[in-house]
Design an enzyme around this catalytic site. Sequence first.
Site, PDB file in Angstrom:
ATOM      1  N   HIS A 136       0.865  -1.180   0.000  1.00 53.52           N
ATOM      2  CA  HIS A 136       0.000   0.000   0.000  1.00 53.52           C
ATOM      3  C   HIS A 136       0.908   1.239   0.000  1.00 53.52           C
ATOM      4  O   HIS A 136       2.016   1.199   0.533  1.00 53.52           O
ATOM      5  CB  HIS A 136      -0.832  -0.041   1.287  1.00 53.52           C
ATOM      6  N   ASP A 213       3.002  -4.333   8.079  1.00 54.48           N
ATOM      7  CA  ASP A 213       1.800  -3.518   7.919  1.00 54.48           C
ATOM      8  C   ASP A 213       0.608  -4.468   8.038  1.00 54.48           C
ATOM      9  O   ASP A 213       0.307  -5.220   7.110  1.00 54.48           O
ATOM     10  CB  ASP A 213       1.847  -2.835   6.544  1.00 54.48           C
ATOM     11  N   GLN A 216      -4.623  -4.887   6.958  1.00 57.04           N
ATOM     12  CA  GLN A 216      -5.640  -5.772   6.375  1.00 57.04           C
ATOM     13  C   GLN A 216      -5.645  -7.163   7.000  1.00 57.04           C
ATOM     14  O   GLN A 216      -6.372  -8.037   6.541  1.00 57.04           O
ATOM     15  CB  GLN A 216      -5.423  -5.905   4.855  1.00 57.04           C
ATOM     16  N   LYS A 239     -10.332  -0.423  10.199  1.00 54.68           N
ATOM     17  CA  LYS A 239     -10.422  -1.626   9.355  1.00 54.68           C
ATOM     18  C   LYS A 239     -10.947  -2.808  10.159  1.00 54.68           C
ATOM     19  O   LYS A 239     -11.390  -3.795   9.583  1.00 54.68           O
ATOM     20  CB  LYS A 239      -9.044  -2.017   8.809  1.00 54.68           C
ATOM     21  N   CYS A 377      -4.837   2.584  -3.637  1.00 50.60           N
ATOM     22  CA  CYS A 377      -3.614   3.086  -2.993  1.00 50.60           C
ATOM     23  C   CYS A 377      -2.478   2.080  -3.143  1.00 50.60           C
ATOM     24  O   CYS A 377      -1.665   1.899  -2.219  1.00 50.60           O
ATOM     25  CB  CYS A 377      -3.831   3.416  -1.520  1.00 50.60           C
TER      26      CYS A 377
HETATM   27  N1  PMP Z   1      -1.800  -0.599   4.585  1.00 42.79           N
HETATM   28  C1  PMP Z   1      -2.776  -1.284   4.008  1.00 42.79           C
HETATM   29  C2  PMP Z   1      -2.490  -2.664   3.490  1.00 42.79           C
HETATM   30  C3  PMP Z   1      -4.040  -0.720   3.880  1.00 42.79           C
HETATM   31  O1  PMP Z   1      -5.025  -1.403   3.313  1.00 42.79           O
HETATM   32  C4  PMP Z   1      -4.279   0.574   4.399  1.00 42.79           C
HETATM   33  C5  PMP Z   1      -5.623   1.247   4.256  1.00 42.79           C
HETATM   34  N2  PMP Z   1      -6.239   1.068   3.023  1.00 42.79           N
HETATM   35  C6  PMP Z   1      -3.219   1.246   4.992  1.00 42.79           C
HETATM   36  C7  PMP Z   1      -2.004   0.625   5.076  1.00 42.79           C
HETATM   37  C8  PMP Z   1      -3.383   2.618   5.554  1.00 42.79           C
HETATM   38  O2  PMP Z   1      -4.241   2.595   6.636  1.00 42.79           O
HETATM   39  P1  PMP Z   1      -4.807   3.933   7.243  1.00 42.79           P
HETATM   40  O3  PMP Z   1      -5.353   4.731   6.094  1.00 42.79           O
HETATM   41  O4  PMP Z   1      -5.849   3.476   8.192  1.00 42.79           O
HETATM   42  O5  PMP Z   1      -3.674   4.624   7.916  1.00 42.79           O
END
Ligand code: PMP
Length: 419
Positions: A136, A213, A216, A239, A377
Amino acid sequence: MSMPTPATARAGAAALDVKRLRQDFPALKQEINGRPLAYLDNAATAQKPAAVIEAVARYYREDNSNVHRGVHTLSERATAAYEGARETMRGFVGAASTREIVFVRGTTEAINLVAQAWARPRLQPGDEILITHLEHHSNIVPWQMVCEQTGATLRVAPINACGEVRLDEFERLLGERTKLVAIGHVSNALGTINPVRQMIERAHAREVPVLVDGAQATPHMAVDVQALGADFYALSGHKMFGPTGIGVLYAREALLDAMPPWQGGGDMIKAVSFDGTVYNDLPYKFEAGTPNIGGAVGLGAAADYIAGVGQAQIAAYESDLLAYTEDRLAEVDGLRLIGTAANKAAVASFVIDGVHAHDLGTIVDHHGVAIRAGHHCAMPVMEFFGLAATARASLAFYNTREEIDALVEALREAKNIFG
Ligand code: PMP
């Protein structure tokens, strides 16, 4: 973290009373465009159970005060609620101590914190940070920024056509100059579950610390940071059925101890004078300013809620539902699944010949079905597959086969209109 076998998946599917659990989620009880809402955008953010909404509301109704400061009753209650949530999150990720649980805004802030407070002071020109092609943007851009600041280099482990990290290449890229590995646990764009434990072992064999990270992962499977061996683990409350604007950075205590604070301000100090400042103990050294107390309370309630449903049951049920989703999607003429890893969680990304992903998103919304269309993203992933965008259905344990059927019906209509 392997997914359950089909047999256990079926047992789990039977064990989860989804119809009853859906009653816990007020937002799921509505109609959109005259149809029952089928919320299949859980990777973007999950819906909130009444237990979370009520925990936040009750906190503001009854306990609202600032933490760690007042001597009065409300402040003591707010502090107890906030620190209670920290203990809940310690248990949720399997950390050894609450000193290792830093409340942050979410995964993005957690990764930026590590980039600036751990990596930046350590990196020299020529040093390397190793990520993967699946990441991401929030596990790419903070590293690009710190590389710019220090002269370090970002290396990227490639993926194969199924959307799996090539472990041979990952290992080859782990070199003398690698100072940190940063990998996603589960890809939000494709659903690939990375073999993080194995990857961490390989990095540790070279004494390279690893950030995971977990944005998910935590909604879908049990996570034990100590069993994984993760040095840093980032998660987002929203999430995992909790509020937005709250998340956790788990970090091993020795690492946090050796890191300077990231932001300065109230609460992260023991004493301040114009001659100098004494920083606070862990984890407060990394929590400058009034924190998101209500958010932390809501996140704790979300973790408790997940535990109540049962993480093994969630993983098993979703594995079964994802298999059903992929089977049903395969029936749609011209549909191509993007991301076919052997080990996947909760995400079906796809394109349909002749129909733009955004048009798919709009048409299925007319049927009450919420999916996401775009690059999720993860633009490098899209680039790898030669696509500008995919449509993505992302599941939670409250989704049903009927909702997948509604999606498929809506996609067929889209195909008829545009295809
Ligand atoms: N890493 C992953 C794999 C994500 O899916 C997301 C959110 N789509 C993020 C990081 C970022 O998370 P946040 O916007 O809650 O900071």
